[in-house]
Design a protein around this motif. Structure first.
Motif, PDB file in Angstrom:
ATOM      1  N   THR A 117       0.829  -1.201   0.000  1.00 26.11           N
ATOM      2  CA  THR A 117       0.000   0.000   0.000  1.00 26.11           C
ATOM      3  C   THR A 117       0.867   1.256   0.000  1.00 26.11           C
ATOM      4  OG1 THR A 117      -1.741  -1.167   1.211  1.00 26.11           O
ATOM      5  CG2 THR A 117      -1.822   1.235   1.220  1.00 26.11           C
ATOM      6  N   GLN A 118       1.934   1.246   0.798  1.00 29.71           N
ATOM      7  CA  GLN A 118       2.838   2.385   0.882  1.00 29.71           C
ATOM      8  C   GLN A 118       3.553   2.624  -0.442  1.00 29.71           C
ATOM      9  OE1 GLN A 118       3.034   4.418   3.417  1.00 29.71           O
ATOM     10  NE2 GLN A 118       4.633   5.730   2.537  1.00 29.71           N
ATOM     11  N   ILE A 119       3.984   1.525  -1.082  1.00 31.21           N
ATOM     12  CA  ILE A 119       4.666   1.647  -2.369  1.00 31.21           C
ATOM     13  C   ILE A 119       3.721   2.211  -3.425  1.00 31.21           C
ATOM     14  CG2 ILE A 119       5.663   0.314  -4.274  1.00 31.21           C
ATOM     15  CD1 ILE A 119       7.571   0.828  -1.961  1.00 31.21           C
ATOM     16  N   LEU A 120       2.491   1.728  -3.434  1.00 28.50           N
ATOM     17  CA  LEU A 120       1.509   2.238  -4.394  1.00 28.50           C
ATOM     18  C   LEU A 120       1.263   3.731  -4.183  1.00 28.50           C
ATOM     19  CD1 LEU A 120      -1.097  -0.678  -4.448  1.00 28.50           C
ATOM     20  CD2 LEU A 120       0.326   0.083  -6.351  1.00 28.50           C
ATOM     21  N   LEU A 121       1.193   4.148  -2.938  1.00 25.22           N
ATOM     22  CA  LEU A 121       0.973   5.556  -2.625  1.00 25.22           C
ATOM     23  C   LEU A 121       2.154   6.402  -3.084  1.00 25.22           C
ATOM     24  CD1 LEU A 121      -0.696   7.784  -1.262  1.00 25.22           C
ATOM     25  CD2 LEU A 121       0.430   7.182   0.908  1.00 25.22           C
ATOM     26  N   GLU A 122       3.372   5.947  -2.760  1.00 23.65           N
ATOM     27  CA  GLU A 122       4.566   6.702  -3.139  1.00 23.65           C
ATOM     28  C   GLU A 122       4.735   6.735  -4.659  1.00 23.65           C
ATOM     29  OE1 GLU A 122       7.919   5.105  -1.056  1.00 23.65           O
ATOM     30  OE2 GLU A 122       7.146   5.618   0.923  1.00 23.65           O
ATOM     31  N   SER A 123       4.460   5.600  -5.308  1.00 26.12           N
ATOM     32  CA  SER A 123       4.570   5.554  -6.770  1.00 26.12           C
ATOM     33  C   SER A 123       3.551   6.501  -7.419  1.00 26.12           C
ATOM     34  CB  SER A 123       4.351   4.130  -7.276  1.00 26.12           C
ATOM     35  OG  SER A 123       5.345   3.265  -6.791  1.00 26.12           O
ATOM     36  N   ASN A 124       2.348   6.516  -6.876  1.00 25.42           N
ATOM     37  CA  ASN A 124       1.319   7.402  -7.403  1.00 25.42           C
ATOM     38  C   ASN A 124       1.740   8.859  -7.275  1.00 25.42           C
ATOM     39  OD1 ASN A 124      -1.587   7.817  -8.317  1.00 25.42           O
ATOM     40  ND2 ASN A 124      -1.567   8.984  -6.399  1.00 25.42           N
ATOM     41  N   ASN A 125       2.324   9.215  -6.122  1.00 25.37           N
ATOM     42  CA  ASN A 125       2.797  10.586  -5.913  1.00 25.37           C
ATOM     43  C   ASN A 125       3.917  10.927  -6.879  1.00 25.37           C
ATOM     44  OD1 ASN A 125       0.968  10.944  -3.832  1.00 25.37           O
ATOM     45  ND2 ASN A 125       2.444  10.401  -2.222  1.00 25.37           N
ATOM     46  N   ALA A 126       4.841   9.946  -7.085  1.00 28.12           N
ATOM     47  CA  ALA A 126       5.957  10.179  -7.999  1.00 28.12           C
ATOM     48  C   ALA A 126       5.466  10.367  -9.430  1.00 28.12           C
ATOM     49  CB  ALA A 126       6.940   9.009  -7.930  1.00 28.12           C
ATOM     50  N   ILE A 127       4.499   9.551  -9.818  1.00 23.95           N
ATOM     51  CA  ILE A 127       3.982   9.597 -11.192  1.00 23.95           C
ATOM     52  C   ILE A 127       3.245  10.905 -11.463  1.00 23.95           C
ATOM     53  CG2 ILE A 127       2.260   8.551 -12.732  1.00 23.95           C
ATOM     54  CD1 ILE A 127       3.078   5.839 -11.489  1.00 23.95           C
ATOM     55  N   THR A 128       2.434  11.344 -10.525  1.00 25.90           N
ATOM     56  CA  THR A 128       1.613  12.547 -10.737  1.00 25.90           C
ATOM     57  C   THR A 128       2.431  13.823 -10.675  1.00 25.90           C
ATOM     58  OG1 THR A 128       1.062  12.546  -8.359  1.00 25.90           O
ATOM     59  CG2 THR A 128      -0.485  11.458  -9.867  1.00 25.90           C
ATOM     60  N   THR A 129       3.660  13.764 -10.135  1.00 26.52           N
ATOM     61  CA  THR A 129       4.474  14.979 -10.027  1.00 26.52           C
ATOM     62  C   THR A 129       5.639  14.996 -11.011  1.00 26.52           C
ATOM     63  OG1 THR A 129       5.760  13.933  -8.250  1.00 26.52           O
ATOM     64  CG2 THR A 129       3.889  15.334  -7.598  1.00 26.52           C
ATOM     65  N   THR A 145      12.393   8.515 -10.217  1.00 26.96           N
ATOM     66  CA  THR A 145      11.601   8.598  -8.979  1.00 26.96           C
ATOM     67  C   THR A 145      10.789   7.333  -8.743  1.00 26.96           C
ATOM     68  OG1 THR A 145       9.854   9.732 -10.245  1.00 26.96           O
ATOM     69  CG2 THR A 145      11.418  11.108  -9.023  1.00 26.96           C
ATOM     70  N   THR A 146      10.266   6.752  -9.833  1.00 25.56           N
ATOM     71  CA  THR A 146       9.519   5.501  -9.686  1.00 25.56           C
ATOM     72  C   THR A 146      10.426   4.380  -9.203  1.00 25.56           C
ATOM     73  OG1 THR A 146       8.036   6.158 -11.491  1.00 25.56           O
ATOM     74  CG2 THR A 146       8.027   3.844 -10.855  1.00 25.56           C
ATOM     75  N   SER A 147      11.634   4.313  -9.777  1.00 27.94           N
ATOM     76  CA  SER A 147      12.588   3.274  -9.389  1.00 27.94           C
ATOM     77  C   SER A 147      12.982   3.398  -7.923  1.00 27.94           C
ATOM     78  CB  SER A 147      13.831   3.358 -10.272  1.00 27.94           C
ATOM     79  OG  SER A 147      14.785   2.375  -9.902  1.00 27.94           O
ATOM     80  N   GLU A 148      13.157   4.632  -7.469  1.00 23.76           N
ATOM     81  CA  GLU A 148      13.527   4.855  -6.069  1.00 23.76           C
ATOM     82  C   GLU A 148      12.415   4.365  -5.127  1.00 23.76           C
ATOM     83  OE1 GLU A 148      14.355   8.991  -5.865  1.00 23.76           O
ATOM     84  OE2 GLU A 148      16.356   8.804  -6.771  1.00 23.76           O
ATOM     85  N   CYS A 149      11.168   4.588  -5.533  1.00 16.83           N
ATOM     86  CA  CYS A 149      10.043   4.101  -4.718  1.00 16.83           C
ATOM     87  C   CYS A 149      10.000   2.574  -4.703  1.00 16.83           C
ATOM     88  CB  CYS A 149       8.725   4.637  -5.270  1.00 16.83           C
ATOM     89  SG  CYS A 149       8.525   6.429  -5.151  1.00 16.83           S
ATOM     90  N   LEU A 150      10.184   1.968  -5.876  1.00  9.91           N
ATOM     91  CA  LEU A 150      10.087   0.510  -5.989  1.00  9.91           C
ATOM     92  C   LEU A 150      11.237  -0.202  -5.303  1.00  9.91           C
ATOM     93  CD1 LEU A 150       8.962   0.133  -9.720  1.00  9.91           C
ATOM     94  CD2 LEU A 150       7.555  -0.027  -7.668  1.00  9.91           C
ATOM     95  N   ARG A 151      12.389   0.453  -5.218  1.00 11.45           N
ATOM     96  CA  ARG A 151      13.564  -0.219  -4.644  1.00 11.45           C
ATOM     97  C   ARG A 151      13.332  -0.625  -3.190  1.00 11.45           C
ATOM     98  NH1 ARG A 151      17.177   2.794  -6.642  1.00 11.45           N
ATOM     99  NH2 ARG A 151      17.852   1.342  -8.266  1.00 11.45           N
ATOM    100  N   LYS A 152      12.514   0.118  -2.484  1.00 13.10           N
ATOM    101  CA  LYS A 152      12.229  -0.218  -1.087  1.00 13.10           C
ATOM    102  C   LYS A 152      11.528  -1.564  -0.966  1.00 13.10           C
ATOM    103  CE  LYS A 152      11.610   4.692   0.037  1.00 13.10           C
ATOM    104  NZ  LYS A 152      10.637   5.723   0.479  1.00 13.10           N
ATOM    105  N   TYR A 153      10.789  -1.922  -2.019  1.00 16.52           N
ATOM    106  CA  TYR A 153      10.010  -3.164  -1.982  1.00 16.52           C
ATOM    107  C   TYR A 153      10.698  -4.302  -2.726  1.00 16.52           C
ATOM    108  CZ  TYR A 153       5.859  -6.158  -2.115  1.00 16.52           C
ATOM    109  OH  TYR A 153       4.989  -7.200  -1.970  1.00 16.52           O
ATOM    110  N   PHE A 154      11.240  -4.011  -3.913  1.00 20.02           N
ATOM    111  CA  PHE A 154      11.788  -5.068  -4.769  1.00 20.02           C
ATOM    112  C   PHE A 154      13.295  -5.255  -4.632  1.00 20.02           C
ATOM    113  CE2 PHE A 154       7.844  -3.904  -6.972  1.00 20.02           C
ATOM    114  CZ  PHE A 154       7.281  -5.161  -7.126  1.00 20.02           C
ATOM    115  N   ASN A 155      13.990  -4.262  -4.055  1.00 23.61           N
ATOM    116  CA  ASN A 155      15.452  -4.334  -3.923  1.00 23.61           C
ATOM    117  C   ASN A 155      16.137  -4.650  -5.277  1.00 23.61           C
ATOM    118  OD1 ASN A 155      15.419  -3.915  -1.069  1.00 23.61           O
ATOM    119  ND2 ASN A 155      14.808  -6.042  -0.815  1.00 23.61           N
ATOM    120  N   HIS A 156      15.648  -4.026  -6.329  1.00 22.92           N
ATOM    121  CA  HIS A 156      16.159  -4.313  -7.661  1.00 22.92           C
ATOM    122  C   HIS A 156      17.472  -3.588  -7.938  1.00 22.92           C
ATOM    123  CE1 HIS A 156      13.642  -0.691  -8.030  1.00 22.92           C
ATOM    124  NE2 HIS A 156      14.522  -0.303  -8.941  1.00 22.92           N
ATOM    125  N   ASP A 157      18.162  -4.006  -8.986  1.00 20.04           N
ATOM    126  CA  ASP A 157      19.434  -3.410  -9.404  1.00 20.04           C
ATOM    127  C   ASP A 157      19.317  -2.663 -10.727  1.00 20.04           C
ATOM    128  OD1 ASP A 157      21.183  -4.589  -7.248  1.00 20.04           O
ATOM    129  OD2 ASP A 157      20.432  -6.448  -8.133  1.00 20.04           O
TER     130      ASP A 157
END
Length: 244
Positions: free
Chosen positions: A205-217, A227-239
């Motif tokens: 839920t938190q990731i969806l909220l942060e991603s939505n904020n990043a996308i709309t701004t 900005t989207t990648s930074e939000c997702l990294r907290k959840y997916f730990n991607h490289d």
């Protein structure tokens, strides 16, 4: 006269023996009660599954003097058991946390399927058709083991097991105590799993909220990706993240 004297002495010895047996029995009951108390404290303070078996094993070691403790949980997706937690005196080569192993041909699987404690006070490695199980017994030098199903309602969710290098290590009373402990651990495991599910749901839920904020701004594509990648990294730990 000798017989009378001997009878009197044997009577005194009988009283002494009875006192010793009563004292040992009281000590065992006190040790059982202390173990159950420590297990309860360990369970109520550990929501993390990886730490739960280690904390439990540390409490049990004072009573059972075991050389290995483990917990496996049923994985519905694969239809197998998964090694969830281990506590042993040496590094693992054959069974590692997160590894799947079959129900058929293993003593863990037998306890899981039968929903009955499986005790082997003299382990026969050939009883397990799974090669890794035989290698595991030999590597650890285990001579006795106890496999206790973790039962919730009408079904089993996993298996708790102890192993030792001593033969004839588990009495009927020991099995009863472990069965009671396994029921406590089962509740703790279910609480832990519920906690993890709630935690993941909150994170999603938190990731969806942060991603939505990043996308709309972000109207710039490069900034949007960053900005989207930074939000997702907290959840997916991607490289790596990218748009095509």
């Amino acid at each position: 006269e000798d017989l009378v004297l001997f009878s009197q002495i044997s009577g005194q010895i009988a009283i002494a023996l009875e006192n010793v047996l009563n004292f040992e029995g009281a000590n065992r009951e006190r040790a059982r009660a202390q173990t159950l108390l420590e297990i309860n404290n360990a369970i109520t303070t550990n929501l993390d599954l990886q730490e739960l078996i280690r904390a439990t094993s540390a409490c049990l070691r004072e009573y059972f003097k075991h050389d290995f403790a483990g917990m496996s949980l049923y994985d519905e997706e694969s239809g197998q058991l998964v090694v969830h937690s281990l506590d042993s005196s040496q590094p693992e080569k054959y069974l590692i946390e997160g590894e799947l192993f079959p129900i058929e041909g293993t003593l863990n699987g037998l306890a899981f399927r039968s929903r009955q404690p499986i005790v082997r006070n003299r382990i026969d490695p050939d009883e397990s058709s799974w090669a890794l199980a035989r290698q595991f017994f030999e590597e650890h030098g285990l001579r006795a083991a106890c496999f206790i199903p973790m039962i919730s309602g009408e079904s089993a969710i996993g298996v708790l097991n102890l192993g030792t290098k001593r033969e004839d290590a588990f009495s009927k009373a020991d099995v009863e105590l472990l069965t009671h402990i396994a029921s406590q651990i089962t509740i703790a495991v279910q609480n832990s799993m519920s906690f993890e599910l709630a935690k993941k749901a909150k994170e999603r839920t938190q990731i969806l909220l942060e991603s939505n904020n990043a996308i709309t701004t972000s109207l710039n594509l490069s900034n949007l990706l960053q900005t989207t990648s930074e939000c997702l990294r907290k959840y997916f730990n991607h490289d790596l993240a990218g748009f095509a």
